[in-house]
Motif scaffolding. Structure first.
Motif, mmCIF file in Angstrom:
data_model
loop_
_atom_site.group_PDB
_atom_site.id
_atom_site.type_symbol
_atom_site.label_atom_id
_atom_site.label_comp_id
_atom_site.label_asym_id
_atom_site.label_seq_id
_atom_site.Cartn_x
_atom_site.Cartn_y
_atom_site.Cartn_z
ATOM 1 N N TRP A 38 0.825 -1.207 0.000
ATOM 2 C CA TRP A 38 0.000 0.000 0.000
ATOM 3 C C TRP A 38 0.864 1.264 0.000
ATOM 4 C CZ3 TRP A 38 -5.187 0.839 -0.431
ATOM 5 C CH2 TRP A 38 -5.652 2.118 -0.100
ATOM 6 N N LEU A 39 1.890 1.256 0.818
ATOM 7 C CA LEU A 39 2.727 2.450 0.936
ATOM 8 C C LEU A 39 3.702 2.584 -0.229
ATOM 9 C CD1 LEU A 39 3.145 4.762 3.068
ATOM 10 C CD2 LEU A 39 5.186 3.518 3.750
ATOM 11 N N ALA A 40 4.333 1.470 -0.617
ATOM 12 C CA ALA A 40 5.415 1.540 -1.595
ATOM 13 C C ALA A 40 4.938 1.499 -3.039
ATOM 14 C CB ALA A 40 6.403 0.398 -1.351
ATOM 15 N N LEU A 41 3.799 0.872 -3.298
ATOM 16 C CA LEU A 41 3.363 0.686 -4.678
ATOM 17 C C LEU A 41 2.056 1.402 -5.018
ATOM 18 C CD1 LEU A 41 4.172 -3.120 -5.151
ATOM 19 C CD2 LEU A 41 5.592 -1.137 -5.719
ATOM 20 N N ILE A 42 1.171 1.543 -4.045
ATOM 21 C CA ILE A 42 -0.135 2.131 -4.334
ATOM 22 C C ILE A 42 -0.112 3.655 -4.243
ATOM 23 C CG2 ILE A 42 -2.574 2.179 -3.706
ATOM 24 C CD1 ILE A 42 -1.632 -0.472 -4.870
ATOM 25 N N LEU A 43 0.415 4.193 -3.137
ATOM 26 C CA LEU A 43 0.358 5.647 -2.924
ATOM 27 C C LEU A 43 1.061 6.458 -4.018
ATOM 28 C CD1 LEU A 43 0.758 6.126 0.929
ATOM 29 C CD2 LEU A 43 -1.309 6.138 -0.449
ATOM 30 N N PRO A 44 2.226 6.023 -4.558
ATOM 31 C CA PRO A 44 2.853 6.833 -5.620
ATOM 32 C C PRO A 44 2.149 6.722 -6.974
ATOM 33 C CG PRO A 44 4.471 5.499 -4.442
ATOM 34 C CD PRO A 44 3.131 4.969 -4.079
ATOM 35 N N MET A 45 1.144 5.878 -7.088
ATOM 36 C CA MET A 45 0.459 5.707 -8.371
ATOM 37 C C MET A 45 -0.430 6.907 -8.684
ATOM 38 S SD MET A 45 -0.670 1.684 -8.205
ATOM 39 C CE MET A 45 -1.666 1.887 -9.690
ATOM 40 N N SER A 342 -5.223 24.013 7.011
ATOM 41 C CA SER A 342 -4.676 22.937 6.187
ATOM 42 C C SER A 342 -4.328 21.709 7.022
ATOM 43 C CB SER A 342 -3.443 23.444 5.436
ATOM 44 O OG SER A 342 -3.046 22.526 4.442
ATOM 45 N N PHE A 343 -3.530 20.814 6.458
ATOM 46 C CA PHE A 343 -3.215 19.525 7.071
ATOM 47 C C PHE A 343 -2.017 19.646 8.015
ATOM 48 C CE2 PHE A 343 -5.259 18.708 3.036
ATOM 49 C CZ PHE A 343 -6.167 17.718 3.332
ATOM 50 N N PHE A 344 -2.077 18.908 9.121
ATOM 51 C CA PHE A 344 -0.943 18.744 10.019
ATOM 52 C C PHE A 344 -0.356 17.335 9.908
ATOM 53 C CE2 PHE A 344 -3.051 22.357 12.013
ATOM 54 C CZ PHE A 344 -1.978 23.162 12.350
ATOM 55 N N PHE A 345 -1.075 16.415 9.264
ATOM 56 C CA PHE A 345 -0.610 15.040 9.058
ATOM 57 C C PHE A 345 -0.650 14.765 7.559
ATOM 58 C CE2 PHE A 345 -2.516 15.120 13.292
ATOM 59 C CZ PHE A 345 -1.480 14.610 14.053
ATOM 60 N N TYR A 346 0.530 14.591 6.969
ATOM 61 C CA TYR A 346 0.611 14.410 5.522
ATOM 62 C C TYR A 346 1.985 13.833 5.175
ATOM 63 C CZ TYR A 346 3.160 18.771 6.184
ATOM 64 O OH TYR A 346 4.039 19.715 6.640
ATOM 65 N N LEU A 347 2.112 13.346 3.963
ATOM 66 C CA LEU A 347 3.396 12.935 3.403
ATOM 67 C C LEU A 347 3.510 13.554 2.022
ATOM 68 C CD1 LEU A 347 3.522 9.124 4.321
ATOM 69 C CD2 LEU A 347 4.802 10.963 5.405
ATOM 70 N N SER A 356 -2.741 12.657 2.338
ATOM 71 C CA SER A 356 -3.152 12.983 3.707
ATOM 72 C C SER A 356 -3.159 11.732 4.563
ATOM 73 C CB SER A 356 -4.531 13.636 3.702
ATOM 74 O OG SER A 356 -5.498 12.732 3.213
ATOM 75 N N ILE A 357 -3.435 11.907 5.841
ATOM 76 C CA ILE A 357 -3.363 10.807 6.801
ATOM 77 C C ILE A 357 -4.339 9.686 6.477
ATOM 78 C CG2 ILE A 357 -4.987 11.951 8.381
ATOM 79 C CD1 ILE A 357 -3.342 10.737 10.691
ATOM 80 N N GLY A 358 -5.487 10.019 5.922
ATOM 81 C CA GLY A 358 -6.460 8.990 5.594
ATOM 82 C C GLY A 358 -5.985 8.046 4.504
ATOM 83 N N SER A 359 -5.008 8.500 3.697
ATOM 84 C CA SER A 359 -4.500 7.670 2.605
ATOM 85 C C SER A 359 -3.345 6.774 3.032
ATOM 86 C CB SER A 359 -4.041 8.570 1.443
ATOM 87 O OG SER A 359 -5.118 9.335 0.937
ATOM 88 N N LEU A 465 1.289 4.578 18.417
ATOM 89 C CA LEU A 465 2.145 5.479 17.646
ATOM 90 C C LEU A 465 1.583 5.838 16.278
ATOM 91 C CD1 LEU A 465 5.765 4.080 18.215
ATOM 92 C CD2 LEU A 465 4.929 6.317 18.896
ATOM 93 N N LEU A 466 0.564 5.129 15.843
ATOM 94 C CA LEU A 466 0.105 5.238 14.460
ATOM 95 C C LEU A 466 -0.136 6.673 14.019
ATOM 96 C CD1 LEU A 466 -2.343 2.219 14.076
ATOM 97 C CD2 LEU A 466 -0.074 2.512 13.095
ATOM 98 N N VAL A 467 -0.955 7.383 14.773
ATOM 99 C CA VAL A 467 -1.332 8.734 14.377
ATOM 100 C C VAL A 467 -0.274 9.743 14.782
ATOM 101 C CG1 VAL A 467 -3.056 10.539 14.654
ATOM 102 C CG2 VAL A 467 -3.781 8.165 14.501
ATOM 103 N N VAL A 468 0.290 9.574 15.978
ATOM 104 C CA VAL A 468 1.249 10.545 16.501
ATOM 105 C C VAL A 468 2.534 10.555 15.682
ATOM 106 C CG1 VAL A 468 2.578 11.219 18.528
ATOM 107 C CG2 VAL A 468 0.286 10.294 18.801
ATOM 108 N N ASN A 469 3.071 9.382 15.382
ATOM 109 C CA ASN A 469 4.329 9.298 14.638
ATOM 110 C C ASN A 469 4.245 8.114 13.676
ATOM 111 O OD1 ASN A 469 6.973 9.363 13.705
ATOM 112 N ND2 ASN A 469 7.847 9.741 15.713
#
Length: 579
Positions: A38-45, A342-347, A356-359, A465-469
């Motif tokens: 999900w993180l390595a292959l889906i999100l950059p698509m 705006s967002f405080f949790f994002y990549l 965003s965090i939901g993704s 830790l999921l949401v915090v870090n």
């Protein structure tokens, strides 16, 4: 309710529960694979990310003409020449000279003295239209993250403050901070500002750290760093402003150490994945790896970034670089309240692309679920599953867990005082403990309870830790994943497999190996030293999580492998008696 009962009866009639229990090991592996995929292959698509945008309309970056231009060139070069001559002087002497310059254009100055972290010069410029309750910080350490004398950064900060002093538009106070270094010295000043300093300018809304170590006039591109301590990120609007202004002035933007030849590679999958990986790495190692300056403002609800000029022979001059903090300050000055839109949790996948965090949160959730399923597997998928919760096995497992937790705390304290202890010495201590346990032997039911309790505890740590870090939770869960494949084995080959899995998932060894890959300048015990530095001097949680979250779980799993030294027949007989 009737529907739930109907589904439950059908579930039991079809015999799905026993099948589900038997499938727990596979489900655990599947969850882990889906999380990584999900993180390595889906999100950059394409279609999984969004373009950045300014949420707060009041910010209006680049809507007004930037005035810090060639007219300020000679003033800036004059300051830079004089500061370059101060290179070999003591910090106290440099601060006295610079303070006299700041006072010439009406800046109130003071020096914060710290016996450990050195002196920090700071000055306050009151806003003509403000009430003195809000402030913006312009910081420039004497020495930057790479140990270089920050000539351009300090001279630019002074020139900008002199330039700002002639403007009557400011509604927020402006604070200039010139610290000894970009990490502990600046961090101690921020803490003192909120606790003990007399000269303050109100609540700090935003901070910009300038890094321009060269004495040359020109540079090639701008790097923006934004990852704070313990998963804290500045409001995405602040990062967007800096990116927007930089690109508006014609300069290229790099994030998280991306090299110049990789800038603009936003249209390729590999480019987005590279920036995403850099975002996660910077966030997970914040405070424990390189500190660029903005990390010092974490924990005080201050939105902070670091601007870094790179290259020495580019088409852009230092005044062009100065227009970035000018425009950022003018945008923040427009705010009537704190950043919140705006967002405080994002990549970030690129300067203009984000998730965003939901993704991205499901990736870490699935890894946490993987450990929970492994805990259930070791609890239910064996012939000791029917053992009473009040049995001696469960009581013994909890007692051993308490001892292991205390031992992990002792290990963390020993390494705090001896941070240069090599990893092999630590590993040999742990190995001797394991051999001692194996000599006395452990019963098979206790081994299953150990692993079940270890994975349950580790899963709870990850969940907290999921949401915090997110970055730290995802990173340590991925490195600790080999633990879930450790089983009760009696033959030599399978016991060797357990040994390899335990070596790979050992927290200290795994951290050092990964650090060697992503930071070649840090090797061996230096990685542990940086984690300890982040915990003791910067307040980063990474060392705490590794020692009291990951290490206890690993020790329990390692202890659970000792029953393999006992003949299976003898273990079975004793287990029947104890049952």
């Amino acid at each position: 309710m009737a529907l739930i009962e109907k589904l439950e009866r059908r579930f039991m009639r079809l015999g799905l529960l026993p099948r589900l229990i038997k499938a727990l090991p596979r489900l655990s592996v599947i969850c882990a694979l889906i999380g990584v995929t999900w993180l390595a292959l889906i999100l950059p698509m394409e279609g999984q990310y969004r373009r950045t945008y300014i949420s707060e309309n009041a910010l209006m970056p680049s809507q007004a003409y930037s005035y810090f231009r060639e007219t300020e060139w000679n003033i800036l070069r004059g300051y830079r020449g004089q500061i370059d001559e101060l290179r070999d002087l003591e910090t106290q002497t440099r601060n006295e000279i610079v303070a006299s310059w700041l006072q010439e254009f009406g800046t109130k100055t003071a020096v914060y003295r710290d016996e450990v972290d050195g002196d920090t010069l700071y000055g306050l410029q009151h806003a003509a239209r403000g009430d003195g309750t809000e402030a913006m910080v312009l910081a420039a350490p004497w020495v930057n993250v790479d140990g270089q004398f920050n000539v351009g950064g300090v001279s630019l900060a002074i020139s900008l403050l002199r330039f700002f002093s002639r403007w009557p538009v400011w509604s927020k106070n402006i604070v200039i901070v010139i610290s000894d270094n970009a990490h502990t010295s600046l961090r101690s000043w921020v803490e003192a500002y909120h606790t003990s300093l007399d000269l303050t300018g109100g609540s700090i809304e935003a901070a910009v750290v300038l890094d321009y170590p060269e004495t040359n006039d020109f540079f090639r591109y701008v790097e923006i760093f934004y990852s704070g301590l313990n998963g804290e990120l500045p409001n995405l609007d602040l990062v967007n402003i800096a990116v927007h202004v930089t690109e508006h002035e014609g300069m290229k933007v790099a994030l998280n150490g991306v090299s110049e030849n990789q800038i603009g590679d936003d249209d390729s999958f590999s480019g987005r994945l590279r920036t995403l990986a850099g975002s996660i790495t910077q966030l997970a190692y914040a405070g424990a790896q390189k500190c660029y300056g903005h990390e010092a403002f974490s924990g005080w609800r201050i939105q902070a970034i670091t601007l870094r000029a790179r290259g020495t022979d580019g088409p852009f001059d230092i005044t062009t670089f100065g227009r970035i903090p000018e425009a950022v300050f003018r945008s923040v000055n427009n705010l009537l309240e704190k950043f919140h839109q705006s967002f405080f949790f994002y990549l970030l996948l690129a300067p203009r692309l984000f998730v965003s965090i939901g993704s991205y949160l499901p990736a870490a959730i699935l890894l946490s679920v993987s450990f929970m399923l492994s805990s259930l597997d070791n609890l239910l998928n064996n012939k000791y599953a029917s053992t009473s919760l009040l049995s001696a096995y469960n009581t013994g497992a909890f007692l051993v867990f308490a001892v292991v937790l205390f031992f992990s705390f002792l290990v963390s304290q020993v390494l705090l005082h001896f941070p240069s202890t090599p990893v092999p010495i630590t590993a040999s201590i742990l190995a001797s403990l394991l051999l001692g346990a194996a000599k006395h032997g452990l019963s098979a039911p206790l081994a299953y309870r150990f692993r079940s309790l270890a994975f349950l505890y580790f899963g709870l740590i990850l969940t907290s830790l999921l949401v915090v870090n997110f970055a730290l939770a995802f990173g340590i869960s991925l490195l600790a994943l080999p633990m879930t494949f450790v089983k009760n084995e009696s033959d030599f080959k399978r016991r060797l497999k357990n040994f390899i899995l335990l070596i790979l998932s050992n927290p200290f060894i795994a951290v050092c190996l990964v650090t060697d890959l992503i930071s070649p300048d840090l090797s061996g015990s230096q990685a542990l030293e940086r984690l300890i530095f982040g915990w003791t001097r910067m307040g980063s949680w990474t060392w705490f999580v590794v020692c009291l979250g990951w290490l206890p779980a690993w020790l329990l799993v390692a202890l659970s492998t000792s029953p393999a030294s006992i003949p299976p027949s003898k273990t079975t007989t004793e287990d029947k008696k104890n049952a």
